[in-house]
Design an enzyme around this catalytic site. Structure first.
Site, short mmCIF file in Angstrom:
data_model
loop_
_atom_site.label_atom_id
_atom_site.label_comp_id
_atom_site.label_asym_id
_atom_site.label_seq_id
_atom_site.Cartn_x
_atom_site.Cartn_y
_atom_site.Cartn_z
N ASP A 57 -8.02 -5.29 0.11
CA ASP A 57 -8.52 -6.14 -0.98
C ASP A 57 -8.18 -7.61 -0.80
O ASP A 57 -8.66 -8.45 -1.56
CB ASP A 57 -7.94 -5.64 -2.31
N HIS A 84 0.86 -1.19 0.00
CA HIS A 84 0.00 0.00 0.00
C HIS A 84 0.89 1.24 0.00
O HIS A 84 1.95 1.25 0.59
CB HIS A 84 -0.88 0.01 1.26
#
Ligand code: SDX
Length: 437
Positions: A371, A313
């Site tokens: 996700d 991320h």
């Protein structure tokens, strides 16, 4: 800067080419990094700053969402995402993101009613779907039909009218589940289901997804609660790629429906919201636990474009707090559905275990993100893989409209227009075709 404090703090920049000093004011955050105001830098140095991907650049001031990437903290209007996921619901979270405070019981009731009575779409919208192939990706359909809303709702297009902005915000939050369910129904050749005013948001969405006109359909309350929690987790996330796309589109004065359509397009990318679909496809490609080392090796190989989807991320250099809640929900939903031998969950957990012990992932601070687990829950609920990112878009619409409203109300905002480091040809004379070899 409309409200940020300066307190006379500044950075002094010395231009070594001229030995000139430039004072750049510092604005203080209520929490997290302060910012250096560089708005006068170009005028005073004839230089632009350079920050591809905006890794160190603040594009705006905001009061909506705060992320501490090192600590793995996510706050919506100051409330921790874990507390909201455990104690709130999506409609209340929508109110919080839009208005800045948790609603009173009466405010919540009025808000939910307002959203409920905007869930229907103009009947002519259904003709747009018939123009698509049945196997069209539902995100392609959503880009089209959400932008097309601006062709119907002319009474909520004036971005300078606060009432227009509010109605457009309600309409977008309310109609996204209806359009998403229509995209799914169209893909399986079933009739569209109209929203029901007696059902709450997540329940209504699942009803429109899986109900048919042929018989009554009762949504499993456990699945409805899981869906509601997933919507909360995906609702907003500071200035991510799709939110920045919505803000940039909105900065030109584009209407809200067009801006959200642009956000949907950006979210579709596999590096962003499309990752939930890519994670499921990756887990299915891995197929068995004994093939995990092969994929970990590929993820570390610079010559291989393969990346471990659902990992890493831009901001989180710790566990994504949403991933933790999602993992917990995953087990709850699978247990509730009596799914105990979900091979993809086994592979996902083994993949997570191995990756978190691997030097490469530790050194680069790559952790599971939001996700990584969502696709497994969606699949257990019966959502097809191609609809995963559509669900992300349904949830993120409230964040997009909250950030869009904040951008328009920000007195310092102007049309977004980044510059560049030009490394192309300097001016040269045109060579007529007959003189070229
Ligand atoms: C979302 O921004 C948001 O807030 C987004 C989001 C939201 O709610 O809006 O949180 C939602 O988009 C979550 C992210 C979903 N995407 C994925 O899961 C796709 C896989 N992840 C990567 O593509 C990547 O981690 C990104 C895109 C998420 C972040 O990329 P960055 O910040 O640009 O980091 P990077 O590409 O510079 O990576 C740093 C290093 C690189 O190695 P070096 O060049 O330094 O040697 O880490 C490596 C990368 O190669 N790396 C990975 C990796 N992610 C980063 N290596 C293998 N597998 C990965 N998944």
């Amino acid at each position: 800067m409309s409200e940020a404090k300066n307190n006379n703090n500044s950075f002094t920049l010395i231009d070594n080419r001229t030995n000139e000093k430039i004072e750049l004011p510092v604005f203080e955050a209520s929490v997290g990094p302060d910012v250096i105001d560089i708005r006068k830098l170009y005028a005073e140095t004839d230089c632009f700053t350079y920050d591809p991907g905006f890794t160190s650049t603040g594009s705006c001031e905001s009061k909506i969402t705060f992320i501490d990437g090192d600590k793995g903290v996510l706050l919506y209007r100051g409330y921790h995402i874990g507390e909201l996921a455990d104690n709130s619901d999506f409609m209340e979270t929508c109110y919080l993101l839009l208005y800045g405070e948790l609603p009173s019981p009466e405010q919540k009731r009025k808000f939910e009613t307002g959203i409920t009575y905007h869930t229907m779409v103009n009947e002519q919208m259904s003709t747009f779907f018939r123009g698509f192939r049945r196997d069209a990706h539902p995100m392609a359909i959503m880009c089209g039909v959400v932008g097309a809303l601006s062709a119907f709702y002319h009474d909520s297009l004036d971005i300078n009218d606060p009432h227009h902005r509010l109605v457009a915000s309600y309409r977008l939050i309310a109609k996204m589940p209806t359009l998403a369910a229509m995209a799914y129904k169209y893909s399986i050749g079933q009739p569209f289901m109209y929203p029901r005013n007696d059902l709450r948001y997540a329940e209504n969405f699942l009803y429109m997804m899986f109900g048919t006109p042929c018989e009554p359909y009762k949504v499993d309350p456990i699945i409805a609660r899981a869906m509601d929690r997933i919507l909360i987790l995906h609702a907003d996330h500071e200035q991510n790629a799709s939110t920045s796309t919505v803000r940039l589109a909105g900065s030109s004065g584009a209407n809200p429906f067009a801006c959200i359509s642009a956000g949907i397009a950006s979210l579709w990318g596999p590096a962003h919201g499309g990752a939930n679909e890519a994670v499921l496809n990756m887990l299915e490609e891995i197929g068995t636990k004994d093939r995990i080392p092969e994929f970990i090796k590929r993820a570390k190989d610079k010559s291989d474009p393969f990346r471990l989807m659902g990992f890493g991320h831009r901001v989180y250099k710790n566990f994504d707090p949403r991933a933790k809640v999602m993992q917990q929900s995953c087990h709850e939903v699978l247990d509730a559905l009596g799914v105990h031998d979900e091979p993809l969950l086994e592979i996902a957990m083994e993949l997570e275990r191995i990756a978190l012990e691997d030097e490469y992932f530790i050194e680069k601070k790559l952790y599971p993100n939001v996700d990584f687990y969502s696709g497994i829950i969606f699949r257990a609920i019966g959502i097809p893989t191609s609809m995963f990112t559509v669900l992300f878009a349904v949830a993120r619409t409230v964040g997009w409209v909250a950030q869009w409203n904040e951008m328009i109300e920000d007195k310092s905002q102007k049309i977004g227009r980044p510059r560049q480091l030009y490394i192309g040809k300097t001016q040269r004379d045109f060579v007529p075709l007959h003189m070229r070899t």
